[in-house]
Design a protein around this motif. Sequence first.
Motif, mmCIF file in Angstrom:
data_model
loop_
_atom_site.group_PDB
_atom_site.id
_atom_site.type_symbol
_atom_site.label_atom_id
_atom_site.label_comp_id
_atom_site.label_asym_id
_atom_site.label_seq_id
_atom_site.Cartn_x
_atom_site.Cartn_y
_atom_site.Cartn_z
ATOM 1 N N GLY A 82 0.784 -1.237 0.000
ATOM 2 C CA GLY A 82 0.000 0.000 0.000
ATOM 3 C C GLY A 82 0.806 1.273 0.000
ATOM 4 N N LYS A 83 2.109 1.199 -0.296
ATOM 5 C CA LYS A 83 2.919 2.416 -0.360
ATOM 6 C C LYS A 83 2.756 3.132 -1.696
ATOM 7 C CE LYS A 83 5.277 3.251 2.614
ATOM 8 N NZ LYS A 83 5.014 3.959 3.896
ATOM 9 N N LEU A 84 2.425 2.376 -2.744
ATOM 10 C CA LEU A 84 2.170 2.920 -4.073
ATOM 11 C C LEU A 84 0.932 2.246 -4.626
ATOM 12 C CD1 LEU A 84 5.751 2.527 -5.660
ATOM 13 C CD2 LEU A 84 4.784 4.652 -4.768
ATOM 14 N N ASP A 85 0.129 2.972 -5.437
ATOM 15 C CA ASP A 85 -0.911 2.275 -6.186
ATOM 16 C C ASP A 85 -0.313 1.838 -7.520
ATOM 17 O OD1 ASP A 85 -1.108 4.323 -8.110
ATOM 18 O OD2 ASP A 85 -2.825 5.266 -7.150
ATOM 19 N N LEU A 86 -1.127 1.196 -8.366
ATOM 20 C CA LEU A 86 -0.577 0.588 -9.573
ATOM 21 C C LEU A 86 -0.105 1.635 -10.582
ATOM 22 C CD1 LEU A 86 -0.039 -2.285 -10.274
ATOM 23 C CD2 LEU A 86 -2.170 -2.381 -11.550
ATOM 24 N N THR A 87 -0.821 2.751 -10.694
ATOM 25 C CA THR A 87 -0.371 3.786 -11.628
ATOM 26 C C THR A 87 0.940 4.409 -11.150
ATOM 27 O OG1 THR A 87 -1.648 5.567 -10.566
ATOM 28 C CG2 THR A 87 -2.738 4.314 -12.310
ATOM 29 N N GLN A 88 1.124 4.533 -9.840
ATOM 30 C CA GLN A 88 2.385 5.061 -9.312
ATOM 31 C C GLN A 88 3.529 4.069 -9.532
ATOM 32 O OE1 GLN A 88 0.655 5.797 -5.372
ATOM 33 N NE2 GLN A 88 1.303 7.931 -5.563
ATOM 34 N N ALA A 89 3.234 2.782 -9.370
ATOM 35 C CA ALA A 89 4.263 1.771 -9.619
ATOM 36 C C ALA A 89 4.678 1.792 -11.092
ATOM 37 C CB ALA A 89 3.737 0.389 -9.236
ATOM 38 N N GLU A 90 3.700 1.944 -11.996
ATOM 39 C CA GLU A 90 4.036 2.049 -13.420
ATOM 40 C C GLU A 90 4.856 3.301 -13.694
ATOM 41 O OE1 GLU A 90 0.409 -0.162 -15.755
ATOM 42 O OE2 GLU A 90 -0.063 1.682 -14.675
ATOM 43 N N ALA A 91 4.588 4.358 -12.937
ATOM 44 C CA ALA A 91 5.350 5.596 -13.115
ATOM 45 C C ALA A 91 6.812 5.399 -12.741
ATOM 46 C CB ALA A 91 4.743 6.715 -12.278
ATOM 47 N N VAL A 92 7.097 4.531 -11.768
ATOM 48 C CA VAL A 92 8.482 4.223 -11.422
ATOM 49 C C VAL A 92 9.193 3.635 -12.635
ATOM 50 C CG1 VAL A 92 9.995 2.797 -9.995
ATOM 51 C CG2 VAL A 92 7.997 3.897 -8.976
ATOM 52 N N GLY A 143 5.199 22.163 -15.380
ATOM 53 C CA GLY A 143 4.042 22.557 -14.600
ATOM 54 C C GLY A 143 2.721 22.037 -15.116
ATOM 55 N N GLY A 144 2.706 21.289 -16.216
ATOM 56 C CA GLY A 144 1.422 20.843 -16.744
ATOM 57 C C GLY A 144 1.521 19.478 -17.373
ATOM 58 N N GLY A 145 0.356 18.888 -17.635
ATOM 59 C CA GLY A 145 0.297 17.590 -18.270
ATOM 60 C C GLY A 145 0.790 16.466 -17.392
ATOM 61 N N LEU A 146 0.732 16.648 -16.052
ATOM 62 C CA LEU A 146 1.338 15.677 -15.165
ATOM 63 C C LEU A 146 0.406 14.520 -14.819
ATOM 64 C CD1 LEU A 146 3.256 18.064 -12.762
ATOM 65 C CD2 LEU A 146 4.040 16.959 -14.840
ATOM 66 N N ALA A 147 -0.845 14.582 -15.224
ATOM 67 C CA ALA A 147 -1.784 13.490 -14.947
ATOM 68 C C ALA A 147 -2.231 12.899 -16.274
ATOM 69 C CB ALA A 147 -2.971 13.990 -14.133
ATOM 70 N N MET A 148 -1.283 12.270 -16.968
ATOM 71 C CA MET A 148 -1.578 11.722 -18.281
ATOM 72 C C MET A 148 -1.476 10.200 -18.253
ATOM 73 S SD MET A 148 0.083 14.323 -21.065
ATOM 74 C CE MET A 148 1.779 13.918 -20.690
ATOM 75 N N LEU A 149 -2.414 9.547 -18.907
ATOM 76 C CA LEU A 149 -2.318 8.104 -19.089
ATOM 77 C C LEU A 149 -1.156 7.814 -20.032
ATOM 78 C CD1 LEU A 149 -6.112 7.302 -19.654
ATOM 79 C CD2 LEU A 149 -4.850 7.327 -17.496
ATOM 80 N N THR A 150 -0.350 6.803 -19.698
ATOM 81 C CA THR A 150 0.853 6.559 -20.489
ATOM 82 C C THR A 150 0.942 5.162 -21.074
ATOM 83 O OG1 THR A 150 2.061 5.958 -18.466
ATOM 84 C CG2 THR A 150 2.215 8.259 -19.211
ATOM 85 N N ASN A 151 -0.029 4.292 -20.784
ATOM 86 C CA ASN A 151 0.044 2.957 -21.374
ATOM 87 C C ASN A 151 -1.352 2.410 -21.665
ATOM 88 O OD1 ASN A 151 -0.955 1.350 -19.034
ATOM 89 N ND2 ASN A 151 0.947 2.036 -18.070
ATOM 90 N N HIS A 180 9.057 14.636 -16.333
ATOM 91 C CA HIS A 180 8.024 15.397 -15.633
ATOM 92 C C HIS A 180 6.701 14.631 -15.582
ATOM 93 C CE1 HIS A 180 10.486 19.159 -16.840
ATOM 94 N NE2 HIS A 180 10.742 18.837 -15.592
ATOM 95 N N THR A 181 6.362 13.948 -16.663
ATOM 96 C CA THR A 181 5.114 13.195 -16.693
ATOM 97 C C THR A 181 5.158 12.038 -15.705
ATOM 98 O OG1 THR A 181 4.723 13.777 -19.004
ATOM 99 C CG2 THR A 181 3.565 11.853 -18.163
ATOM 100 N N ALA A 182 6.259 11.291 -15.699
ATOM 101 C CA ALA A 182 6.390 10.172 -14.767
ATOM 102 C C ALA A 182 6.393 10.664 -13.321
ATOM 103 C CB ALA A 182 7.661 9.383 -15.067
ATOM 104 N N ALA A 183 7.081 11.780 -13.073
ATOM 105 C CA ALA A 183 7.121 12.320 -11.714
ATOM 106 C C ALA A 183 5.731 12.743 -11.252
ATOM 107 C CB ALA A 183 8.085 13.505 -11.647
ATOM 108 N N GLY A 184 4.961 13.354 -12.147
ATOM 109 C CA GLY A 184 3.594 13.745 -11.791
ATOM 110 C C GLY A 184 2.716 12.544 -11.501
ATOM 111 N N GLN A 185 2.879 11.477 -12.288
ATOM 112 C CA GLN A 185 2.102 10.266 -12.058
ATOM 113 C C GLN A 185 2.543 9.584 -10.762
ATOM 114 O OE1 GLN A 185 1.449 7.928 -15.587
ATOM 115 N NE2 GLN A 185 1.406 6.020 -14.436
ATOM 116 N N LEU A 186 3.853 9.592 -10.490
ATOM 117 C CA LEU A 186 4.356 9.015 -9.247
ATOM 118 C C LEU A 186 3.834 9.776 -8.031
ATOM 119 C CD1 LEU A 186 6.211 6.959 -7.885
ATOM 120 C CD2 LEU A 186 8.124 8.520 -8.263
ATOM 121 N N ALA A 187 3.618 11.074 -8.203
ATOM 122 C CA ALA A 187 3.070 11.897 -7.118
ATOM 123 C C ALA A 187 1.566 11.706 -6.945
ATOM 124 C CB ALA A 187 3.390 13.369 -7.373
ATOM 125 N N GLY A 188 0.947 10.876 -7.802
ATOM 126 C CA GLY A 188 -0.470 10.573 -7.646
ATOM 127 C C GLY A 188 -1.385 11.358 -8.550
ATOM 128 N N GLY A 189 -0.865 11.917 -9.651
ATOM 129 C CA GLY A 189 -1.688 12.729 -10.539
ATOM 130 C C GLY A 189 -2.887 11.979 -11.088
#
Length: 456
Positions: A123-133, A383-391, A146-155
Motif C-alpha cells: 500500500g505504499k504505491l498504487d498501480l499507476t504510481q508503480a508504473e510511473a516508477v 508545470g502541466g500535463g502531469l496526470a496523463m495516461l501513459t500505457n 516530468h510526466t512520470a514524476a507527476g504520475q508518481l506523485a499521484g496525478g
Amino acid sequence: MSDLIAAIATPPIPCAIGILRLSGPGAAAAVDQVFRAFSGRTMTQAPDRALVYGTLLDREGAPIDRVLATISRAPHSYTGEDTAELQCHGAPAVLALGLEALYAAGARPAKPGEFTRRAFLNGKLDLTQAEAVGDLLEAQTDAAVHTAAGQLAGGISRRAEEIYRELVDLSAHFHAVLDYPDEDIDPFRAETLSKALERGENGLSALLDTYERGRFVARGVPCVLAGRTNAGKSSLLNALLGYQRAIVTDIPGTTRDTVEETVRLDGVLLRLIDTAGLREGGDAVERLGMERSRAALDRAALALLVLDGSVPLTPEDKIAMAEAQRAERVLCVVNKADRGTVVDLPALRARYPALCLVSARTGAGLSDLSASVAALFPQPGAGGGLAMLTNARQAQAVTRALDALREAHRGFLAGITPDAALTDVEEAMGALGELTGRTVREDVVDRIFSRFCVGK
C-alpha cells in the motif's frame, strides 16, 4: 512477502557509487553480519535513515570496502518493510562479494521489480504510481521525466479517486434509502444521479483524452521514414542521428530491411524506422522489405515522407505518397535542397500543410524539421500535463469505466430504474479499481513488474 531479499541496485559497471539493497524482516540483523560500524554500534541500534560509516565484510569476514549503511524500518520505507542499503564504491567485484555475503546472512536474490512490487502490495504505491516508477527509469526526455514524476506523485490516482468516491457515495446513498426506508435519510433524487453520472463522464473523458499525448511522451513517437528508393531516407536518418547508421549508396534498393533508432528533436523522442524504398518490382528480398515498410507505416504515429526535390515527382513518388497515408500523421520532407529544387512546392504544400525543405547532405533545414515535429507533438512542461495516461492498460481501464457510465446515463435518461443504472455504475467502479490496483488480477501485476530491473 515474509522473506528477506537483496540485490545490487546500481548498474553492473565500474562507477563512483554502488548500492546493495535489502528489504524484509531481519534486514538490520543481516547487515550486522556483513558490516562493522566504526562507532561500534550495530545497525539494529541505529536510528532510521541515518548514515553509518564502517567496513563491509565478505562472507568469510574479510574486509572488502569502507561503506555507508542506512536502515529504514517498517512502515516508513519505500517497500513498507524494514529496508537497508549499503553504499559502496562502485566496483562490480566489491558489489558481488557484498551481495554473496548478504545471501550467506539469510537474504535471497530479489526478482526484477520486487522492491517496487512489495511497495505496491504493502500500500505504499498504487498501480499507476508503480508504473510511473518504470516510466521514470526509462525516461529519455524532460517531458517524460516530468510526466512520470507527476504520475508518481499521484496525478492519475487523485483524478480517478475523486470520481470513484462520488460513485461510491452515490451507490451507498441509493442502497441506504432502499434498505432502510424508515430511517431519516435524504431521499434519492433522479437529478442527483444524472448530474453525478455526467460529472463522471466528463472527468473520465478528459482523462482518456490525455492518452495519445501521454503514450508518445513516455514511449516515444513511432516514426517511419517513407519514400521511393534513393529519395534520401537513409541519408536523412544518418543526418538526424549525427553518425552513419544506415548504408547509403546510389544503388536503388540498398535498404532492404527496417533500421530502427531513437533521436530527440526539440524534446520529442522519435523512434525512427528507416524502411525499404516503396516502388513497383524489385527482387524477392526487396519486396519482402517493402511489405515490412507497409506494416511499419500501419503502426506509425508519424510518417516522414521523403521526396527528392531536385527532380519532378515520379510514379514511384506517388506510390510512396499514397502508402504514407497509412500513418496517423504525415510530414513531407523535400530532400536534396543543395541540388536545387525542381519539384512543385506549392502543390505539395497544398497537400501537406506540414512540409520542410532540407538537405540531408549539408544539414540545411534540419532545425525547421525539428520544429515541425515539435509542433505536431507538443510536449508538456514541468508545470502541466502531469496526470496523463501513459500505457494501454490504463487507457483500457478508463475506457471501460467511461463506457459503463455512458451506458448507465443513457439507460437512466431512457427511463430505466436507478437500481438498473447503478449496475453499470458498479461496473465503472470496478474498472477504476483496476486502474489504480484496488482490484487487479495477479497476471496483470506480474506483467507490469516483469519490465523492471533487478534492484528496483
